[in-house]
Design an enzyme around this catalytic site. Sequence first.
Site, PDB file in Angstrom:
ATOM      1  NE  ARG A  14     124.405  49.710  52.163  1.00  0.00           N
ATOM      2  CZ  ARG A  14     125.522  50.193  51.675  1.00  0.00           C
ATOM      3  NH1 ARG A  14     126.632  50.132  52.385  1.00  0.00           N
ATOM      4  NH2 ARG A  14     125.552  50.747  50.478  1.00  0.00           N
TER       5      ARG A  14
ATOM      6  CD  GLN B 165     132.557  48.838  46.368  1.00  0.00           C
ATOM      7  OE1 GLN B 165     131.800  49.310  45.496  1.00  0.00           O
ATOM      8  NE2 GLN B 165     133.772  48.449  46.079  1.00  0.00           N
ATOM      9  CB  SER B 166     128.555  45.901  43.037  1.00  0.00           C
ATOM     10  OG  SER B 166     127.998  47.119  42.585  1.00  0.00           O
TER      11      SER B 166
ATOM     12  CB  SER C 234     131.472  38.821  39.595  1.00  0.00           C
ATOM     13  OG  SER C 234     131.982  39.678  38.610  1.00  0.00           O
TER      14      SER C 234
ATOM     15  CD  GLU D  81     136.329  42.674  37.343  1.00  0.00           C
ATOM     16  OE1 GLU D  81     135.586  42.800  36.351  1.00  0.00           O
ATOM     17  OE2 GLU D  81     137.409  43.280  37.445  1.00  0.00           O
TER      18      GLU D  81
ATOM     19  CE1 TYR E 172     132.094  43.154  43.203  1.00  0.00           C
ATOM     20  CE2 TYR E 172     133.162  42.382  41.205  1.00  0.00           C
ATOM     21  CZ  TYR E 172     132.027  42.531  41.979  1.00  0.00           C
ATOM     22  OH  TYR E 172     130.830  42.036  41.531  1.00  0.00           O
TER      23      TYR E 172
ATOM     24  CB  VAL F 291     131.627  51.976  31.430  1.00  0.00           C
ATOM     25  CG1 VAL F 291     131.311  50.674  30.726  1.00  0.00           C
ATOM     26  CG2 VAL F 291     132.282  52.976  30.497  1.00  0.00           C
ATOM     27  CB  THR F 292     126.466  50.457  30.005  1.00  0.00           C
ATOM     28  OG1 THR F 292     126.051  50.134  31.344  1.00  0.00           O
ATOM     29  CG2 THR F 292     127.288  49.328  29.416  1.00  0.00           C
ATOM     30  NE  ARG F 293     120.972  55.132  33.516  1.00  0.00           N
ATOM     31  CZ  ARG F 293     120.363  55.547  34.630  1.00  0.00           C
ATOM     32  NH1 ARG F 293     120.622  54.931  35.780  1.00  0.00           N
ATOM     33  NH2 ARG F 293     119.482  56.524  34.604  1.00  0.00           N
TER      34      ARG F 293
HETATM   35  P1  NAP Z   1     124.298  47.297  42.870  1.00  0.00           P
HETATM   36  O1  NAP Z   1     123.282  47.968  42.002  1.00  0.00           O
HETATM   37  O2  NAP Z   1     125.557  47.999  43.197  1.00  0.00           O
HETATM   38  O3  NAP Z   1     123.540  46.918  44.247  1.00  0.00           O
HETATM   39  C1  NAP Z   1     124.264  46.501  45.371  1.00  0.00           C
HETATM   40  C2  NAP Z   1     123.297  46.337  46.524  1.00  0.00           C
HETATM   41  O4  NAP Z   1     124.026  45.909  47.677  1.00  0.00           O
HETATM   42  C3  NAP Z   1     122.559  47.622  46.936  1.00  0.00           C
HETATM   43  O5  NAP Z   1     121.241  47.291  47.312  1.00  0.00           O
HETATM   44  C4  NAP Z   1     123.341  48.069  48.167  1.00  0.00           C
HETATM   45  O6  NAP Z   1     122.594  48.871  49.062  1.00  0.00           O
HETATM   46  C5  NAP Z   1     123.637  46.712  48.790  1.00  0.00           C
HETATM   47  N1  NAP Z   1     124.706  46.738  49.774  1.00  0.00           N
HETATM   48  C6  NAP Z   1     125.967  47.227  49.644  1.00  0.00           C
HETATM   49  N2  NAP Z   1     126.665  47.044  50.765  1.00  0.00           N
HETATM   50  C7  NAP Z   1     125.839  46.424  51.647  1.00  0.00           C
HETATM   51  C8  NAP Z   1     125.967  45.987  52.981  1.00  0.00           C
HETATM   52  N3  NAP Z   1     127.109  46.163  53.668  1.00  0.00           N
HETATM   53  N4  NAP Z   1     124.932  45.377  53.569  1.00  0.00           N
HETATM   54  C9  NAP Z   1     123.756  45.228  52.906  1.00  0.00           C
HETATM   55  N5  NAP Z   1     123.558  45.641  51.634  1.00  0.00           N
HETATM   56  C10 NAP Z   1     124.587  46.234  51.025  1.00  0.00           C
HETATM   57  O7  NAP Z   1     124.694  45.878  42.266  1.00  0.00           O
HETATM   58  P2  NAP Z   1     123.959  45.001  41.126  1.00  0.00           P
HETATM   59  O8  NAP Z   1     124.462  45.435  39.806  1.00  0.00           O
HETATM   60  O9  NAP Z   1     122.508  44.950  41.404  1.00  0.00           O
HETATM   61  O10 NAP Z   1     124.629  43.585  41.409  1.00  0.00           O
HETATM   62  C11 NAP Z   1     124.044  42.669  42.338  1.00  0.00           C
HETATM   63  C12 NAP Z   1     125.115  41.674  42.788  1.00  0.00           C
HETATM   64  O11 NAP Z   1     125.609  40.972  41.660  1.00  0.00           O
HETATM   65  C13 NAP Z   1     126.328  42.303  43.440  1.00  0.00           C
HETATM   66  O12 NAP Z   1     126.773  41.394  44.429  1.00  0.00           O
HETATM   67  C14 NAP Z   1     127.353  42.383  42.332  1.00  0.00           C
HETATM   68  O13 NAP Z   1     128.668  42.366  42.864  1.00  0.00           O
HETATM   69  C15 NAP Z   1     127.018  41.130  41.568  1.00  0.00           C
HETATM   70  N6  NAP Z   1     127.315  41.134  40.131  1.00  0.00           N
HETATM   71  C16 NAP Z   1     126.841  42.147  39.356  1.00  0.00           C
HETATM   72  C17 NAP Z   1     127.055  42.116  37.983  1.00  0.00           C
HETATM   73  C18 NAP Z   1     126.540  43.204  37.084  1.00  0.00           C
HETATM   74  O14 NAP Z   1     127.006  43.298  35.941  1.00  0.00           O
HETATM   75  N7  NAP Z   1     125.559  44.005  37.523  1.00  0.00           N
HETATM   76  C19 NAP Z   1     127.753  41.036  37.414  1.00  0.00           C
HETATM   77  C20 NAP Z   1     128.203  40.008  38.248  1.00  0.00           C
HETATM   78  C21 NAP Z   1     127.956  40.053  39.613  1.00  0.00           C
HETATM   79  P3  NAP Z   1     122.491  50.476  48.882  1.00  0.00           P
HETATM   80  O15 NAP Z   1     121.366  50.706  47.911  1.00  0.00           O
HETATM   81  O16 NAP Z   1     122.189  50.928  50.274  1.00  0.00           O
HETATM   82  O17 NAP Z   1     123.813  50.954  48.356  1.00  0.00           O
HETATM   83  O1  G4F Z   2     131.063  49.316  33.895  1.00  0.00           O
HETATM   84  P1  G4F Z   2     132.266  48.913  34.654  1.00  0.00           P
HETATM   85  O2  G4F Z   2     132.626  49.730  35.839  1.00  0.00           O
HETATM   86  O3  G4F Z   2     132.062  47.382  35.007  1.00  0.00           O
HETATM   87  P2  G4F Z   2     133.092  46.222  35.468  1.00  0.00           P
HETATM   88  O4  G4F Z   2     134.326  46.773  36.030  1.00  0.00           O
HETATM   89  O5  G4F Z   2     133.222  45.268  34.327  1.00  0.00           O
HETATM   90  O6  G4F Z   2     132.287  45.549  36.684  1.00  0.00           O
HETATM   91  C1  G4F Z   2     130.888  45.271  36.572  1.00  0.00           C
HETATM   92  O7  G4F Z   2     130.726  43.973  36.027  1.00  0.00           O
HETATM   93  C2  G4F Z   2     131.249  42.905  36.854  1.00  0.00           C
HETATM   94  C3  G4F Z   2     130.992  41.595  36.089  1.00  0.00           C
HETATM   95  O8  G4F Z   2     132.108  41.296  35.283  1.00  0.00           O
HETATM   96  C4  G4F Z   2     130.523  42.931  38.176  1.00  0.00           C
HETATM   97  F1  G4F Z   2     130.940  41.892  38.954  1.00  0.00           F
HETATM   98  C5  G4F Z   2     130.780  44.257  38.871  1.00  0.00           C
HETATM   99  O9  G4F Z   2     130.038  44.290  40.093  1.00  0.00           O
HETATM  100  C6  G4F Z   2     130.283  45.387  37.976  1.00  0.00           C
HETATM  101  O10 G4F Z   2     128.891  45.305  37.880  1.00  0.00           O
HETATM  102  O11 G4F Z   2     133.524  48.922  33.684  1.00  0.00           O
HETATM  103  C7  G4F Z   2     133.538  48.205  32.465  1.00  0.00           C
HETATM  104  C8  G4F Z   2     134.784  48.573  31.681  1.00  0.00           C
HETATM  105  C9  G4F Z   2     136.070  48.471  32.490  1.00  0.00           C
HETATM  106  O12 G4F Z   2     137.040  47.808  31.733  1.00  0.00           O
HETATM  107  C10 G4F Z   2     136.486  49.913  32.724  1.00  0.00           C
HETATM  108  O13 G4F Z   2     137.898  50.106  32.824  1.00  0.00           O
HETATM  109  O14 G4F Z   2     134.674  49.944  31.285  1.00  0.00           O
HETATM  110  C11 G4F Z   2     135.928  50.562  31.492  1.00  0.00           C
HETATM  111  N1  G4F Z   2     135.719  52.006  31.640  1.00  0.00           N
HETATM  112  C12 G4F Z   2     136.242  52.963  30.816  1.00  0.00           C
HETATM  113  N2  G4F Z   2     135.898  54.180  31.268  1.00  0.00           N
HETATM  114  C13 G4F Z   2     135.038  52.618  32.631  1.00  0.00           C
HETATM  115  C14 G4F Z   2     135.154  53.988  32.393  1.00  0.00           C
HETATM  116  N3  G4F Z   2     134.346  52.109  33.685  1.00  0.00           N
HETATM  117  C15 G4F Z   2     133.742  53.003  34.514  1.00  0.00           C
HETATM  118  N4  G4F Z   2     133.014  52.532  35.553  1.00  0.00           N
HETATM  119  N5  G4F Z   2     133.851  54.367  34.333  1.00  0.00           N
HETATM  120  C16 G4F Z   2     134.550  54.915  33.288  1.00  0.00           C
HETATM  121  O15 G4F Z   2     134.620  56.135  33.134  1.00  0.00           O
END
Ligand code: NAP
Ligand code: G4F
Length: 342
Positions: free
Chosen positions: A34, A89-90, A135, A137, A159, A199-201
């Site tokens: 983007r 928008q993840s 996901s 989720e 989401y 949350v982890t990071r």
């Molecule tokens: P992420 O770090 O948030 O990366 C999202 C990516 O999507 C970024 O490159 C972002 O670009 C791009 N993006 C957002 N809106 C866009 C748009 N309108 N058009 C084009 N690109 C766009 O996510 P991730 O953790 O790598 O996850 C990758 C995918 O897996 C996502 O679809 C997420 O929902 C899904 N997922 C993640 C997890 C997880 O635990 N990580 C688990 C299940 C599913 P910018 O850099 O410009 O923001």
């Molecule tokens: O790290 P989180 O924001 O991840 P969440 O909501 O599980 O979503 C991530 O995993 C999904 C796969 O199941 C992906 F699809 C999605 O794109 C994303 O990558 O939150 C994890 C948990 C939640 O229950 C939240 O309520 O941590 C809890 N939490 C507690 N304190 C927090 C915080 N989460 C965030 N982000 N920030 C806090 O301060």
Amino acid sequence: MGKVALITGITGQDGSYLTEFLLGRGYDVHGIVRRSSVFTTERIDHLYKDRHESGVKLHLHYGDLLDAISLRRIITQVKPDEVYNLAAQSHVRTSFDQPVYTAEVVAIGTLHLLEAIRDYRDSTGHEVRFYQASSSEMYGRVREIPQNEFTPFYPRSPYACAKIHAYWQTVNYREAYDLFACNGILFNHESPRRGETFVTRKITRAATRIKLGLQETVYLGNLDAKRDWGFAGDYVQAMWLMLQQQDPDDYVVATGETYSVREFLTEAFGYLDLDWEQHIKFDPKYLRPTEVQILQGDASKARNLLGWKPSVNMRDLCRMMIDADMKLAERERTLVDAGFVV
Ligand code: NAP
Ligand code: G4F
């Protein structure tokens, strides 16, 4: 000729690991980026070569999931064998603040991409294999533990609702148009490249900064939520494996273990000989209107049919993230000691 892959979301956590993996397998990798007023390619900068150099295998294109014309143009130019739709928008909490935008990108954006691929395939005869980043989720309010490919969805966020739309569109394009389209239902996966508001990071960044005296406190929400946390580097291999099979299908990808946010905190702060209870404060801002209390995946199908299994458990993942974030914190400490404000 090597294969050609197109990745949406290449600048994200998973995009960067998948790019590394595919380049290592000889692919030409094209990514959609983007336009932004600042650089967003930090996670793939180490892979990028100027296009005027020889042997360039990574190519970036400006585009957006909301801009269907850009997707069509890029697909026609790139002629991909495989498309990995990782863009989204993840952030779940943010999706409550921006539900319409989240639905447009995650649900309608995926549909734009599927339509572009279908038309391209039909007009050229070139088969394109499609991976959709679904996901855990989507399981939301779970009634069965662990969750597998047959567990019903019960979304608890805008989401998750949008991801379910994209999930079923992917299934429907497979069944209606014979597209090789797969859903990877991935449980949470993390890494040193994880966005800093997940949350982890957030915890590993804070713990390392606290250790070096750069901050005192971190504000969190629900510490009781449980997640099945794996390593992103393992999970992108499962994405690729899905597209190498004889037939398209949907797969759960998970470690099978679940831990609470509190347990992750204990692991992270304990590794640094810190007591997390001295440093964590509660802020309701981080609660969600509806929460997913527990996720735990059953990845037997991926193990049996793809031969995939995770190589990193929660403890090692946490330590990997702490070790990487400690290097960042040390750099910040050096700057602060030299009189800079970070
Ligand atoms: P992420 O770090 O948030 O990366 C999202 C990516 O999507 C970024 O490159 C972002 O670009 C791009 N993006 C957002 N809106 C866009 C748009 N309108 N058009 C084009 N690109 C766009 O996510 P991730 O953790 O790598 O996850 C990758 C995918 O897996 C996502 O679809 C997420 O929902 C899904 N997922 C993640 C997890 C997880 O635990 N990580 C688990 C299940 C599913 P910018 O850099 O410009 O923001
Ligand atoms: O790290 P989180 O924001 O991840 P969440 O909501 O599980 O979503 C991530 O995993 C999904 C796969 O199941 C992906 F699809 C999605 O794109 C994303 O990558 O939150 C994890 C948990 C939640 O229950 C939240 O309520 O941590 C809890 N939490 C507690 N304190 C927090 C915080 N989460 C965030 N982000 N920030 C806090 O301060």
